[in-house]
Design a protein around this motif. Structure first.
Motif, short mmCIF file in Angstrom:
data_model
loop_
_atom_site.label_atom_id
_atom_site.label_comp_id
_atom_site.label_asym_id
_atom_site.label_seq_id
_atom_site.Cartn_x
_atom_site.Cartn_y
_atom_site.Cartn_z
N VAL A 140 0.73 -1.05 0.08
CA VAL A 140 0.18 0.10 -0.05
C VAL A 140 1.00 1.32 -0.15
N ILE A 141 0.61 2.08 -0.76
CA ILE A 141 1.36 3.46 -1.18
C ILE A 141 0.37 4.34 -0.50
N ILE A 142 0.78 5.24 0.50
CA ILE A 142 -0.02 6.36 1.18
C ILE A 142 0.55 7.56 0.64
N ASP A 143 -0.24 8.42 -0.12
CA ASP A 143 0.20 9.46 -1.12
C ASP A 143 -0.59 10.70 -1.03
N PRO A 144 -0.17 11.66 -0.12
CA PRO A 144 0.89 11.68 0.87
C PRO A 144 0.03 11.18 2.09
N ALA A 145 0.54 10.86 3.25
CA ALA A 145 0.07 10.56 4.57
C ALA A 145 -0.56 11.82 5.28
N ASP A 146 0.09 12.96 4.83
CA ASP A 146 -0.27 14.53 5.33
C ASP A 146 -1.62 14.77 5.16
N ASP A 147 -2.26 13.96 4.07
CA ASP A 147 -3.63 14.12 3.57
C ASP A 147 -4.68 13.32 4.29
N LEU A 148 -4.12 12.35 5.31
CA LEU A 148 -5.12 11.62 5.98
C LEU A 148 -5.93 12.48 7.02
N ASN A 149 -7.14 12.43 7.02
CA ASN A 149 -8.07 13.17 8.03
C ASN A 149 -7.68 12.18 9.39
N ARG A 150 -8.28 12.57 10.41
CA ARG A 150 -7.96 12.15 11.77
C ARG A 150 -8.45 10.71 11.84
N ASN A 151 -9.77 10.50 11.31
CA ASN A 151 -10.37 9.11 11.41
C ASN A 151 -9.58 8.16 10.56
N ALA A 152 -8.91 8.75 9.36
CA ALA A 152 -8.34 7.76 8.34
C ALA A 152 -7.07 7.63 9.03
N ALA A 153 -6.50 8.52 9.65
CA ALA A 153 -5.17 8.07 10.39
C ALA A 153 -5.17 7.28 11.43
N ASN A 154 -6.07 7.28 12.27
CA ASN A 154 -6.35 6.17 13.31
C ASN A 154 -6.75 4.76 12.48
N ALA A 155 -7.33 4.65 11.63
CA ALA A 155 -7.74 3.33 11.01
C ALA A 155 -6.30 2.82 10.35
N ILE A 156 -5.54 3.78 9.66
CA ILE A 156 -4.15 3.15 9.17
C ILE A 156 -3.20 2.87 10.42
N LEU A 157 -3.41 3.52 11.58
CA LEU A 157 -2.48 3.22 12.66
C LEU A 157 -2.95 1.83 13.27
N LYS A 158 -4.40 1.45 13.43
CA LYS A 158 -4.69 0.05 13.36
C LYS A 158 -3.72 -0.90 12.83
N ILE A 159 -3.85 -0.88 11.31
CA ILE A 159 -3.39 -1.65 10.42
C ILE A 159 -1.82 -2.08 10.74
N LEU A 160 -1.17 -0.58 10.91
CA LEU A 160 0.39 -0.70 11.04
C LEU A 160 0.73 -1.56 12.44
N GLU A 161 -0.36 -1.26 13.38
CA GLU A 161 0.06 -1.77 14.76
C GLU A 161 -0.01 -3.75 14.54
N GLU A 162 -0.69 -4.05 13.52
CA GLU A 162 -0.95 -5.69 13.42
C GLU A 162 -0.83 -5.93 11.99
N PRO A 163 0.25 -5.69 11.37
CA PRO A 163 0.23 -5.96 9.85
C PRO A 163 0.16 -7.39 9.56
N PRO A 164 -0.52 -7.39 8.49
CA PRO A 164 -0.85 -9.05 7.92
C PRO A 164 0.74 -9.50 7.38
N LYS A 165 0.84 -10.57 7.14
CA LYS A 165 2.19 -11.19 6.69
C LYS A 165 2.26 -10.85 5.16
N ARG A 166 3.51 -10.54 4.78
CA ARG A 166 3.79 -10.18 3.49
C ARG A 166 3.08 -8.84 3.06
#
Length: 341
Positions: A140-166
């Motif tokens: 996943v390319i986030i382009d750019p992460a500066d444009d994430l609103n607060r809810n989107a940033a929190n949602a990305i954080l949850k995936i980053l905390e427990e990333p799937p394999k590969r």
């Protein structure tokens, strides 16, 4: 705008660009880190706008998807082969293993939204929930992460905390200090610097831009190592905006008001988001430069006032774009503020 969303006139879309200039060390680091088999699952590629962050991200994604086994991957990032299946899929936006998250188009207005929304991030969750038919990486390319609103940033954080394999995240940022600290802490930072003059010349030549030596040197000085800035100066009237702003700042009495309205009308034109963005970048950079100069002379009060104004103006334009407020009045208000400091 070009046919590809978010790509400046005269530029090549990052997913289509086969060349990158000036970031050889970053390319070597990514290639060797991946080949070691110990590469980080989330890489924060940071640096000023328009210096090649997205092009680097797509190059690396192409490399990984072409060589899914890190241990057998080359020690360097080769130029993508436009004829390869992976390259063709990436260029067409049809790769099942690569998701490009950016600001979506509003279906009602046909305009690009002011932020990457949580609905876009949910696409990433769905993307990772699907099993790759080839067993390849999911990127996943986030382009750019500066444009994430607060809810989107929190949602990305949850995936980053427990990333799937590969799974791999390539997180782009023009201003990483504005990202959630928890997002930054879960990414490996990779800082890209503005392009050198020689790299800028190579990049402009690659785009077919040939200038006289005098015009080229002036463009290099004004663009500060950013190809995007060079294109805005050349193709979007950026040079005229800089001159008009200087005229506003130097004018007195009724003449100042006339100059302000003239510049505001130019910036408030329909579909003028690029020139308005260029104007705001120029204004905020100038205010921060003045703040640094004041701090160097010991005038901390003035430095803080200028820095606060720079931050406030950035927030003001974000709100104005989100709520579709009157651009002309907003620009006049901004010009009044910067003339008053």
């Amino acid at each position: 705008m070009s046919e590809v969303q978010g790509v400046l006139d005269g530029a090549i879309a990052p997913q289509q660009n086969t060349r990158l200039f000036g970031h050889e060390e970053a390319e070597a680091f990514l290639a060797q880190s991946y080949r070691s088999g110990k590469g980080h699952h989330a890489i924060l590629i940071e640096g000023p706008e328009g210096i090649g962050k997205a092009t680097l991200a797509f190059r690396f994604a192409n490399h990984v998807l072409n060589h899914p086994d890190p241990l057998s991957a080359p020690e360097f990032l080769p130029d993508p082969d436009p004829q390869s299946l992976v390259s063709r899929q990436i260029t067409a936006g049809a790769s099942h293993n690569l998701l490009h998250l950016t600001r979506p188009v509003d279906e009602k207005t046909g305009r690009v939204k002011s932020a990457i929304t949580v609905d876009e991030v949910r696409r990433a969750g769905h993307f990772f929930s699907q099993t790759s038919g080839t067993g390849n990486w999911r990127i996943v390319i986030i382009d750019p992460a500066d444009d994430l609103n607060r809810n989107a940033a929190n949602a990305i954080l949850k995936i980053l905390e427990e990333p799937p394999k590969r799974a791999m995240f390539l997180v782009l940022s023009h201003a990483p200090g504005k990202l959630l600290p928890t997002i930054r802490s879960r990414c490996m930072p990779l800082r890209l610097l503005p392009l050198s003059d020689s790299a800028m010349v190579q990049a402009l030549d690659h785009l077919g831009i040939n200038l006289s030596e005098e015009k080229r040197d002036a463009l290099l000085a004004a663009s500060k190592g950013s190809v995007a800035q060079a294109l805005k100066l050349m193709n979007y009237g950026g040079s005229d905006i800089v001159e008009a702003l200087a005229a506003v700042m130097n004018a007195d009495g009724p003449g100042a008001r006339k100059q302000m309205h003239k510049l505001a009308e130019i910036l408030a034109q329909k579909d003028g988001d690029i020139v308005l963005g260029f104007f705001m970048e120029h204004v905020t950079e100038d205010l921060m430069a003045r703040a640094r100069a004041a701090a160097m002379t010991g005038d901390i009060t003035a430095a803080e006032r200028l820095a606060r104004l720079s931050s406030a103006l950035s927030e003001r334009i974000t709100v104005a774009q989100a709520y579709n407020l009157d651009k002309k009045q907003m620009v006049i208000s901004i010009l009044e503020d910067i003339r008053g400091v």
